[in-house]
Design a protein around this motif. Sequence first.
Motif, short mmCIF file in Angstrom:
data_model
loop_
_atom_site.label_atom_id
_atom_site.label_comp_id
_atom_site.label_asym_id
_atom_site.label_seq_id
_atom_site.Cartn_x
_atom_site.Cartn_y
_atom_site.Cartn_z
N ARG A 273 -3.27 12.80 -1.26
CA ARG A 273 -2.50 12.36 -0.20
C ARG A 273 -1.28 11.61 -0.64
N ILE A 274 0.02 12.28 -1.03
CA ILE A 274 0.94 11.50 -1.63
C ILE A 274 1.96 11.00 -0.86
N ILE A 275 2.35 9.58 -1.19
CA ILE A 275 3.18 8.76 -0.50
C ILE A 275 4.49 8.75 -1.18
N ASP A 276 5.51 9.18 -0.67
CA ASP A 276 7.00 8.96 -1.44
C ASP A 276 7.35 7.81 -0.92
N THR A 277 7.55 6.99 -1.61
CA THR A 277 8.25 5.38 -1.14
C THR A 277 9.61 5.16 -1.31
N ALA A 278 9.96 4.24 -0.95
CA ALA A 278 11.58 3.89 -1.04
C ALA A 278 11.62 3.32 -2.25
N ASP A 285 20.16 -4.42 2.67
CA ASP A 285 19.98 -3.70 3.87
C ASP A 285 18.72 -4.06 4.38
N ILE A 286 18.68 -4.29 5.75
CA ILE A 286 17.40 -4.65 6.37
C ILE A 286 16.39 -3.59 6.34
N VAL A 287 16.81 -2.30 6.84
CA VAL A 287 15.86 -1.20 6.91
C VAL A 287 15.40 -0.86 5.71
N GLU A 288 16.47 -0.74 4.56
CA GLU A 288 15.85 -0.53 3.33
C GLU A 288 14.95 -1.55 2.66
N LYS A 289 15.04 -2.84 2.88
CA LYS A 289 14.35 -3.90 2.71
C LYS A 289 12.85 -3.85 3.11
#
Length: 460
Positions: A273-278, A285-289
């Motif tokens: 169950r792979i999760i590719d994270t930021a 950047d609020i969204v990127e944070k």
Amino acid sequence: MQQSDTISAIATAQGEGGIGIIRISGERAIAVADTVFRAASGRKLESYETQRAVFGHIVDAAGETVDEAMVLLMRAPHSYTKEDVVELQCHGGVMPLRKTLALTWQAGARAAERGEFTKRAFLNGRLDLTQAQAVMDVISAKTEKSLKMASGHLAGHFSAGIKAMRHDILGQIAHLEAAIDFPEDEVDDVVTDEVERNVVDVRNKIRKLLKTAHTGRILREGLMTAIVGKPNVGKSSLLNALLREERAIVTDIPGTTRDSIEEYANIGGVPLRIIDTAGIRATDDIVEKIGVDKARAYVDESSLILALFDGSRELSAEDEEILDLIAGKDALVLLNKTDLAPVLTAEKLAERTQAPVIAIATVTEHGLDDLAAAIQKKVYDSGMDSGDEGSFVNDERQAEILRQADEHLAAALRTIGAGLGLDFISIDLRSAWEKLGELTGETVGEDIINEIFSKFCIGK
């Protein structure tokens, strides 16, 4: 709800397809089907022998045709539930199936509860509890090894081992009780020595099973795996390479992945169950944070971490933070971009971490076989054979029951060691025997049975 009721439900996935199946089970299954189905032959289904397929039409109360259908007739006990079962094979559209299902209810059936068909198969003795649970595992299997484990459980490989252990324990109980009934023989030491040997043997079998619990649970549920690294290190490229499809957007612009992407990948038979994270970095950047904060959280939540580093650059402050994040965690360190001019070597990276270091290149897929082998090594404990999945423990409930049964057996050995009476040993052994029976369903309470089947889908 009573088991004597006749039940019906749609047994195939909702949506459009060539065939949709409505399953009816119970004492009045054939009568209900005869009410909604008209055979092209003009004969009633009641007149057909078991295991027959009959062509005709689904009709409403006014005699209007709703759909063409094939009917499979299975008389008790030669059916999935060991009751009379009729399956109406209609066209696989939402409307004809819903209309036909409603007609079965009007004819006297009621809506089946979750897992009620399989629950009836269990209650009627066609399946034991581990086999019944395996039905949903077969349906949800994500890799060949997952399917092999589920199919093995459904075939009874796991429960056969449990039943054999219960048989051995029951034999020792009978031996003890015979000695209790005939105390004049004065053979207590001989009896307890034999019981002790057999209890040790059963405990060894339980411990061997418990060693499979970690692997079995992963094969059933998937191994939660987080891909972490600084921006533009190749995390999304790795996800795409493992999935063998363009699932994540890949650009040269750092911070492209702002939210986590989750997918299942089949890596050497192991479902990940792979999760590719930021990418982990400082950002205004609020969204990127938010994405970066989630990436850090996934490091703590995941069972396995794939930490990526850029082999064409020296370690940065962001890389150092990631090395600190994965310290003490179950991780594989991946040195990516080894197809470019080397700057950071695997040897230098290995000096900074206790985790195994694997050199890869996501662009050329170099090293992905080594990665798959490393993942398999982590999942399959040493000495465990790939191929015996059908006998693996596959959920925490099974593992906990085995641990409790083992504790009862340990108590029996302590009782023997303390020189207490044979009847006390028999009590401990009977507790172990009853506990193991919870796995097969022979000694489990109704509330546990209801809880297990409530997790099934409707129609199964």
